[in-house]
Design an enzyme around this catalytic site. Structure first.
Site, PDB file in Angstrom:
ATOM      1  N   SER A   1       0.857  -1.190   0.000  1.00 53.18           N
ATOM      2  CA  SER A   1       0.000   0.000   0.000  1.00 53.18           C
ATOM      3  C   SER A   1       0.888   1.233   0.000  1.00 53.18           C
ATOM      4  O   SER A   1       2.051   1.174   0.418  1.00 53.18           O
ATOM      5  CB  SER A   1      -0.860   0.012   1.264  1.00 53.18           C
ATOM      6  OG  SER A   1      -1.510   1.256   1.411  1.00 53.18           O
TER       7      SER A   1
ATOM      8  N   TYR B   1      -1.768   0.154  10.914  1.00 58.13           N
ATOM      9  CA  TYR B   1      -1.974  -0.301   9.526  1.00 58.13           C
ATOM     10  C   TYR B   1      -0.730   0.029   8.693  1.00 58.13           C
ATOM     11  O   TYR B   1      -0.235  -0.819   7.949  1.00 58.13           O
ATOM     12  CB  TYR B   1      -3.229   0.339   8.916  1.00 58.13           C
ATOM     13  CG  TYR B   1      -3.424  -0.067   7.461  1.00 58.13           C
ATOM     14  CD1 TYR B   1      -3.707  -1.390   7.122  1.00 58.13           C
ATOM     15  CD2 TYR B   1      -3.313   0.869   6.430  1.00 58.13           C
ATOM     16  CE1 TYR B   1      -3.865  -1.768   5.798  1.00 58.13           C
ATOM     17  CE2 TYR B   1      -3.473   0.493   5.101  1.00 58.13           C
ATOM     18  CZ  TYR B   1      -3.750  -0.824   4.793  1.00 58.13           C
ATOM     19  OH  TYR B   1      -3.900  -1.211   3.482  1.00 58.13           O
TER      20      TYR B   1
HETATM   21  P1  NDP Z   1     -11.726  -5.618   0.706  1.00 57.08           P
HETATM   22  O1  NDP Z   1     -12.175  -5.425   2.115  1.00 57.08           O
HETATM   23  O2  NDP Z   1     -12.662  -5.292  -0.389  1.00 57.08           O
HETATM   24  O3  NDP Z   1     -11.173  -7.112   0.513  1.00 57.08           O
HETATM   25  C1  NDP Z   1     -10.337  -7.698   1.472  1.00 57.08           C
HETATM   26  C2  NDP Z   1     -10.218  -9.180   1.215  1.00 57.08           C
HETATM   27  O4  NDP Z   1      -9.325  -9.741   2.197  1.00 57.08           O
HETATM   28  C3  NDP Z   1     -11.534  -9.901   1.341  1.00 57.08           C
HETATM   29  O5  NDP Z   1     -11.650 -10.863   0.329  1.00 57.08           O
HETATM   30  C4  NDP Z   1     -11.445 -10.589   2.695  1.00 57.08           C
HETATM   31  O6  NDP Z   1     -12.145 -11.819   2.653  1.00 57.08           O
HETATM   32  C5  NDP Z   1      -9.944 -10.873   2.782  1.00 57.08           C
HETATM   33  N1  NDP Z   1      -9.524 -11.058   4.174  1.00 57.08           N
HETATM   34  C6  NDP Z   1      -9.484 -10.117   5.150  1.00 57.08           C
HETATM   35  N2  NDP Z   1      -9.119 -10.684   6.305  1.00 57.08           N
HETATM   36  C7  NDP Z   1      -8.925 -12.010   6.056  1.00 57.08           C
HETATM   37  C8  NDP Z   1      -8.546 -13.126   6.840  1.00 57.08           C
HETATM   38  N3  NDP Z   1      -8.284 -13.009   8.153  1.00 57.08           N
HETATM   39  N4  NDP Z   1      -8.442 -14.348   6.250  1.00 57.08           N
HETATM   40  C9  NDP Z   1      -8.717 -14.482   4.935  1.00 57.08           C
HETATM   41  N5  NDP Z   1      -9.062 -13.471   4.128  1.00 57.08           N
HETATM   42  C10 NDP Z   1      -9.177 -12.245   4.684  1.00 57.08           C
HETATM   43  O7  NDP Z   1     -10.398  -4.700   0.572  1.00 57.08           O
HETATM   44  P2  NDP Z   1      -9.373  -4.490  -0.646  1.00 57.08           P
HETATM   45  O8  NDP Z   1      -9.722  -5.311  -1.801  1.00 57.08           O
HETATM   46  O9  NDP Z   1      -9.234  -3.031  -0.826  1.00 57.08           O
HETATM   47  O10 NDP Z   1      -8.036  -5.020   0.051  1.00 57.08           O
HETATM   48  C11 NDP Z   1      -7.189  -5.986  -0.536  1.00 57.08           C
HETATM   49  C12 NDP Z   1      -5.752  -5.656  -0.163  1.00 57.08           C
HETATM   50  O11 NDP Z   1      -5.401  -4.398  -0.730  1.00 57.08           O
HETATM   51  C13 NDP Z   1      -5.496  -5.517   1.331  1.00 57.08           C
HETATM   52  O12 NDP Z   1      -4.260  -6.120   1.637  1.00 57.08           O
HETATM   53  C14 NDP Z   1      -5.429  -4.009   1.549  1.00 57.08           C
HETATM   54  O13 NDP Z   1      -4.647  -3.672   2.652  1.00 57.08           O
HETATM   55  C15 NDP Z   1      -4.781  -3.596   0.253  1.00 57.08           C
HETATM   56  N6  NDP Z   1      -4.953  -2.192  -0.142  1.00 57.08           N
HETATM   57  C16 NDP Z   1      -6.190  -1.633  -0.283  1.00 57.08           C
HETATM   58  C17 NDP Z   1      -6.307  -0.317  -0.666  1.00 57.08           C
HETATM   59  C18 NDP Z   1      -7.614   0.380  -0.764  1.00 57.08           C
HETATM   60  O14 NDP Z   1      -7.630   1.638  -0.738  1.00 57.08           O
HETATM   61  N7  NDP Z   1      -8.725  -0.334  -0.929  1.00 57.08           N
HETATM   62  C19 NDP Z   1      -5.123   0.494  -0.991  1.00 57.08           C
HETATM   63  C20 NDP Z   1      -3.877  -0.180  -0.769  1.00 57.08           C
HETATM   64  C21 NDP Z   1      -3.803  -1.475  -0.399  1.00 57.08           C
HETATM   65  P3  NDP Z   1     -13.081 -12.390   3.833  1.00 57.08           P
HETATM   66  O15 NDP Z   1     -13.610 -11.225   4.596  1.00 57.08           O
HETATM   67  O16 NDP Z   1     -14.127 -13.183   3.113  1.00 57.08           O
HETATM   68  O17 NDP Z   1     -12.165 -13.268   4.629  1.00 57.08           O
HETATM   69  C1  8X3 Z   2      -5.067   1.650   1.780  1.00 53.44           C
HETATM   70  C2  8X3 Z   2      -4.740   3.020   1.327  1.00 53.44           C
HETATM   71  O1  8X3 Z   2      -4.177   5.380   2.148  1.00 53.44           O
HETATM   72  O2  8X3 Z   2      -6.090   4.252   3.164  1.00 53.44           O
HETATM   73  O3  8X3 Z   2      -3.926   0.891   1.998  1.00 53.44           O
HETATM   74  O4  8X3 Z   2      -3.868   3.594   3.704  1.00 53.44           O
HETATM   75  S1  8X3 Z   2      -4.698   4.104   2.654  1.00 53.44           S
END
Ligand code: NDP
Ligand code: 8X3
Length: 253
Positions: free
Chosen positions: A139, A152
């Site tokens: 991220s 985070y």
């Molecule tokens: P979502 O919340 O839409 O998706 C997160 C996914 O992670 C879900 O499929 C969830 O599945 C899974 N997950 C969370 N906790 C667990 C667990 N304990 N075991 C198994 N699966 C888990 O968020 P994003 O798609 O945005 O996030 C995906 C990745 O991208 C993350 O690592 C996030 O930190 C990163 N990210 C996101 C950004 C954003 O702005 N959205 C920016 C930068 C990075 P379930 O709940 O079914 O287990």
């Molecule tokens: C998710 C993006 O800027 O909310 O990783 O941390 S930010």
């Protein structure tokens, strides 16, 4: 050539879009997540592309469950070529003195320890094939800290360090390691961060055009499909309206 691609956290957001992107190009998918019903729904959508799909329902924080599922893969599914370590979350956005230790544990256990457990289980399979690709979803929070981001940000800085470390450790095994580091992407991320508060989550993406999960999935697919001798080490991908974690050009601000 079609590959077997394992995407963790495929039940929503970036993981779901990534699974769809690879399936659309004919790759077989192993998808994981805690929400079984979502996994089943995605499995059906992926099968429409004519690819094979294996759904694995486990929590990446549970080391035993990770090992149970990934060490008992049917023979035909062991030739994984690409691992997308995507499962992750932020919980809360208070200053460090107001931190809730349960939130801290959820983030550290999922984003750092979960990624490690999955990687440890899959690396022997990549080594067996004398090559493969691990794509870690970091991220912008892994590059800079911001107000209330503390733990985070620390977990995503850890992902950044692990991406670099894995690249060194796995060098002799012909395993590529890529870090993909997005800025603000409109997924369920903020709904989870704000513990189901829809109004607060929606506010995050108001006044500018954020990234969408598909934008990031396309970049993941691009990284995964470079020629054998080319690796993208680190990709930072942001909405045009975002310069860093602090400077967002919001028209409603
Ligand atoms: P979502 O919340 O839409 O998706 C997160 C996914 O992670 C879900 O499929 C969830 O599945 C899974 N997950 C969370 N906790 C667990 C667990 N304990 N075991 C198994 N699966 C888990 O968020 P994003 O798609 O945005 O996030 C995906 C990745 O991208 C993350 O690592 C996030 O930190 C990163 N990210 C996101 C950004 C954003 O702005 N959205 C920016 C930068 C990075 P379930 O709940 O079914 O287990
Ligand atoms: C998710 C993006 O800027 O909310 O990783 O941390 S930010």
């Amino acid at each position: 050539m079609n590959n077997i691609v394992l995407v963790t956290g495929a039940t929503a957001g970036i993981g779901e879009a990534t699974a769809l992107q690879f399936a659309a190009q004919g790759h077989d998918l192993i998808i994981t997540g805690r929400r079984k019903e979502r996994l089943e729904q995605l499995e059906n959508r992926l099968r429409e592309f004519g690819v094979a799909v294996l759904s694995l329902n486990f929590d990446v924080r549970d080391e035993q469950a990770v090992n149970q599922h990934l060490s008992q893969l049917p023979e035909a599914w062991q030739a994984i070529k690409i691992l997308v370590n995507n499962a992750g979350l932020a919980v809360g956005r208070g200053t460090i003195d107001q931190g809730i230790t349960d939130d801290w544990n959820r983030m550290i256990d999922t984003n750092v320890k979960g990624l490690l457990y999955v990687s440890k289980a899959i690396i022997p399979l990549l080594k067996k094939q004398q090559g493969g690709h691990i794509i870690n979803i970091g991220s912008i929070a892994g590059k800079e800290a911001y107000l209330g981001g503390n733990v985070y940000c620390a977990t995503k800085h850890a992902v950044d360090a692990l991406t670099k470390a894995m690249r060194i450790d796995l060098l002799p095994h012909n395993i590529k390691v890529t870090g993909i580091c997005p800025g603000a992407a409109d997924t369920e991320f903020s709904l989870v961060r704000y513990k189901g508060d829809e109004a607060q989550a929606e506010k995050v993406y108001q006044g500018f055009t954020p990234l969408y999960a598909e934008d990031i999935a396309e970049v993941i697919y691009f990284a995964a499909t470079r020629p054998v001798h080319v690796n993208l080490n680190d990709v930072i991908i942001m909405p045009t309206a975002q310069a860093n974690t602090v400077h967002l050009h919001k028209t409603d601000a």
